[in-house]
Design an enzyme around this catalytic site. Structure first.
Site, mmCIF file in Angstrom:
data_model
loop_
_atom_site.group_PDB
_atom_site.id
_atom_site.type_symbol
_atom_site.label_atom_id
_atom_site.label_comp_id
_atom_site.label_asym_id
_atom_site.label_seq_id
_atom_site.Cartn_x
_atom_site.Cartn_y
_atom_site.Cartn_z
ATOM 1 N N LYS A 1 0.821 -1.215 0.000
ATOM 2 C CA LYS A 1 0.000 0.000 0.000
ATOM 3 C C LYS A 1 0.855 1.266 0.000
ATOM 4 O O LYS A 1 0.497 2.256 -0.640
ATOM 5 C CB LYS A 1 -0.955 -0.010 1.193
ATOM 6 N N ALA B 1 4.063 1.680 -1.243
ATOM 7 C CA ALA B 1 4.672 1.847 -2.558
ATOM 8 C C ALA B 1 3.632 2.201 -3.613
ATOM 9 O O ALA B 1 3.879 3.025 -4.503
ATOM 10 C CB ALA B 1 5.427 0.575 -2.948
ATOM 11 N N LEU C 1 -16.474 4.444 -1.940
ATOM 12 C CA LEU C 1 -17.635 3.567 -2.065
ATOM 13 C C LEU C 1 -17.626 2.759 -3.355
ATOM 14 O O LEU C 1 -18.678 2.338 -3.844
ATOM 15 C CB LEU C 1 -18.923 4.407 -1.986
ATOM 16 N N SER D 1 -18.038 1.621 -6.885
ATOM 17 C CA SER D 1 -18.817 2.109 -8.022
ATOM 18 C C SER D 1 -19.824 3.191 -7.629
ATOM 19 O O SER D 1 -20.437 3.820 -8.504
ATOM 20 C CB SER D 1 -19.562 0.941 -8.683
ATOM 21 N N GLY E 1 -18.910 5.847 -5.821
ATOM 22 C CA GLY E 1 -18.199 7.101 -5.692
ATOM 23 C C GLY E 1 -17.532 7.284 -4.342
ATOM 24 O O GLY E 1 -16.971 6.346 -3.772
ATOM 25 N N THR F 1 -7.521 -4.033 -7.554
ATOM 26 C CA THR F 1 -6.491 -4.109 -6.514
ATOM 27 C C THR F 1 -5.952 -2.738 -6.115
ATOM 28 O O THR F 1 -5.780 -2.447 -4.930
ATOM 29 C CB THR F 1 -5.330 -5.003 -6.976
ATOM 30 N N ALA F 2 -5.679 -1.897 -7.077
ATOM 31 C CA ALA F 2 -4.991 -0.631 -6.785
ATOM 32 C C ALA F 2 -5.921 0.568 -6.697
ATOM 33 O O ALA F 2 -5.449 1.690 -6.550
ATOM 34 C CB ALA F 2 -3.942 -0.366 -7.863
ATOM 35 N N GLY G 1 -8.040 1.850 -4.421
ATOM 36 C CA GLY G 1 -7.976 2.679 -3.223
ATOM 37 C C GLY G 1 -6.671 3.443 -3.094
ATOM 38 O O GLY G 1 -6.663 4.629 -2.751
#
Length: 295
Positions: free
Chosen positions: A38, A40, A211, A213, A215, A239-240, A242
């Site tokens: 998280k 990197a 949230l 999809s 938003g 995966t990425a 957030g």
């Protein structure tokens, strides 16, 4: 300059039609290794979104560590604060299903050796326009970095993942907490994002709940409330998402964008990332984000 005090992991990614249940074996489509973690990930997202970035963390003396250092350096990140320690680097075992959903197991490795920021880390934090933190390092180290930033007047963005109890001394130093809906519920004990947002604002000055999809939802103790819709796309790998969102948000805010525009900037970056496979490999450039902004 934005500083990221956080984890560096090698992501071991298996792509499957459906994630296995307990005791079940499934056949995957393929397997790949992708530099991640998280910390990197957020560093790379911020660098690609246009910021100068310093990464503060640790890797092992193995091949994964060398590859992760090279990946961050190639992204334009200052890796002088990336220390090397004896033993293995951190890894994350990730299962991605055909709907783009994922489940993750993290083994800390070198990340677990960090007990606090070094003198050089403290100098980098003090000179930063923002500090990004996550919870893949030992909590004592995260708290120390947040407190150092607070003393220097540096805004602190906290991604509370993997979710765990948050000490008051950490909450007192956080400017903006950015959980997803599940993390927000776990931290506050409140279900429903609107109610969870109000509960989070009893803990920190401002909060953004992502949230997916649906938003993102924002609130501050000053009374401001915003709901920003997601950019609707077909997700290939979330995966990425957030980490891309947080990295881009920190860049936007450090550049002085108001929160509504910053949230749109971050949401666009996250939407672009989920249309590609992998973590660090999926993050968009500044030009790509700006070309796809709807407002």
């Amino acid at each position: 300059m934005i500083s990221v005090f956080g984890s560096a992991n090698m992501d071991l990614v298996a792509y499957v039609p459906e994630a296995p249940k307990r005791g079940e074996t499934v056949t995957g489509h393929r397997f790949r290794t992708v530099p991640g973690g998280k910390g990197a990930n957020q560093a790379i997202a911020a660098a690609r979104a246009g910021a100068g970035v310093a990464f503060l963390g640790a890797v092992g003396d193995d091949g994964f560590g060398a590859e992760m250092r090279a990946t961050m350096s190639e992204a334009g990140i200052d890796v002088r604060g990336l220390r090397q320690v004896p033993g293995p680097s951190g890894i994350a075992h990730i299962v991605v299903d055909d709907d783009g959903g994922n489940s993750i197991i993290v083994v800390p490795g070198a990340n677990g050796t960090i007990t606090g920021p070094s003198g050089e880390d403290l100098a980098a934090i003090a000179a930063s326009r923002a500090l990004l933190l996550q919870l893949e390092l030992p909590m004592v180290a995260v708290v120390a970095a947040a407190q150092a930033a607070m003393v220097s007047g540096v805004p602190v963005f906290l991604t509370p993942a993997p979710v765990q109890p948050l000490p008051q001394e950490l909450l007192d130093a956080v400017t903006t907490i950015v959980p997803n809906e599940h993390e927000a519920a776990a931290i506050t004990g409140v279900t429903g994002p609107d109610a969870a947002l109000e509960a989070l604002l009893e803990l920190v000055e401002e909060a953004v709940i992502t949230l997916g999809s649906e938003g993102a939802l924002y609130g501050s103790r000053s009374g401001e409330r915003l709901r920003v819709p997601a950019v609707q796309v077909k997700a290939v790998d979330t995966t990425a998402a957030g980490d891309t969102f947080v990295g881009a948000l920190a860049v936007a805010r450090s550049e002085g964008m108001d929160m509504e525009r910053a949230l749109g900037f971050a949401s666009t970056a996250a939407a672009l990332s989920v249309q590609r496979e992998g973590a660090s490999t999926s993050m968009p450039s500044r030009r790509q984000i700006e070309d796809n902004l709807t407002t």
